[in-house]
Scaffold this motif. Structure first.
Motif, mmCIF file in Angstrom:
data_model
loop_
_atom_site.group_PDB
_atom_site.id
_atom_site.type_symbol
_atom_site.label_atom_id
_atom_site.label_comp_id
_atom_site.label_asym_id
_atom_site.label_seq_id
_atom_site.Cartn_x
_atom_site.Cartn_y
_atom_site.Cartn_z
ATOM 1 N N ASP A 1 -1.231 1.710 20.529
ATOM 2 C CA ASP A 1 0.015 2.342 20.038
ATOM 3 C C ASP A 1 1.475 1.326 20.478
ATOM 4 O O ASP A 1 2.451 1.800 20.057
ATOM 5 N N SER B 1 -6.147 1.260 26.786
ATOM 6 C CA SER B 1 -6.583 1.317 25.501
ATOM 7 C C SER B 1 -5.621 1.885 24.672
ATOM 8 O O SER B 1 -5.132 1.015 23.521
ATOM 9 N N GLN B 2 -4.918 2.986 24.877
ATOM 10 C CA GLN B 2 -4.154 3.732 23.812
ATOM 11 C C GLN B 2 -2.834 3.133 23.988
ATOM 12 O O GLN B 2 -2.100 2.879 22.771
ATOM 13 N N HIS B 3 -2.278 2.412 25.221
ATOM 14 C CA HIS B 3 -1.251 1.568 25.337
ATOM 15 C C HIS B 3 -1.394 0.204 24.201
ATOM 16 O O HIS B 3 -0.418 0.130 23.356
ATOM 17 N N ALA C 1 -5.870 5.010 29.009
ATOM 18 C CA ALA C 1 -4.595 5.107 28.602
ATOM 19 C C ALA C 1 -4.245 3.493 28.633
ATOM 20 O O ALA C 1 -3.312 3.465 27.550
#
Length: 228
Positions: free
Chosen positions: A84, A79-81, A77
């Motif tokens: 994005d 990494s995705q933060h 999560a």
């Protein structure tokens, strides 16, 4: 007599983009996702890598964290933060206007330090890649690559805009009257008085990047020539 060909070399982090705020947001997100103790471990890896590499490597620090905590699924999560994150919202006020202002006089170019994945992503997602027409160079230590910069973007005079006085001093020592160094007092490096006084003063100091709009070409050139 004003030079015929100019290039404006812009740093990114804490020059055009509020990187301190990005880091603060990441710290809050990490604390929420993995807790305060593991958040501190992440920043320990981050500082280790910065010491080893000479630049910030956010994704590399995640890899090191994962090596120690291979079963912590929350790291995905995080990494995705990072991927994005709305970087365009963190541009300093009038940053894009400053780029347009520089374009009136010469060629604006991004010259940044950083890794080869996250830094280009940040530049693209913030809108800076488009604003600079893809004229972007990312180095490990840009102050050591001035010959490459000059070869790629030949000019009679350069204007170098950066929040680190150490880099500006190095550039001035190398290019002398061929460059005007501009120091926006933004971000933690620029506000560190002990660090700032270690180096020769920049040609121009501004309190925020939007103040660059107040300078015309003759003022920029004369500031660089008078302090060589």
């Amino acid at each position: 007599m004003l030079p015929k060909k100019l290039a404006f070399l812009f740093d990114v982090d804490n020059t055009l983009l509020d990187n301190d705020q990005i880091v603060a947001d990441l710290m809050r997100y990490l604390e929420r996702e993995i807790g305060p103790e593991r958040q501190q471990r992440y920043w320990m890896y981050f500082e280790q890598l910065r010491s080893e590499l000479g630049y910030a490597d956010y994704l590399g620090a995640l890899q090191r964290y994962r090596s120690e905590y291979p079963r912590d699924s929350h790291i995905l999560a995080v990494s995705q933060h990072l991927i994005d994150y709305p970087f365009a919202n963190r541009l300093f006020p009038n940053s894009l206007d400053v780029v347009d202002h520089a374009r009136r006089f010469g060629e604006p170019v991004i010259v940044s330090d950083g890794d080869v994945v996250f830094q280009p992503l940040k530049i693209r997602r913030s809108g800076l890649m488009e604003a600079f027409d893809c004229r972007v160079q990312i180095y490990v230590h840009k102050e050591h690559e001035l010959d490459d910069i000059a070869e790629r973007y030949p000019a009679d005079h350069y204007v170098f805009i950066d929040d680190k006085v150490r880099i500006l001093a190095n550039v001035k020592d190398t290019w002398n009257s061929r460059v005007t160094t501009v120091f926006p007092r933004q971000g933690h490096y620029a506000m560190d008085e002990k660090e700032v006084v270690k180096y020769r003063p920049p040609d121009l100091t501004i309190q925020h990047i939007a103040q660059f709009l107040d300078y015309d070409l003759s003022t920029l050139i004369s500031a660089g020539s008078s302090t060589a």
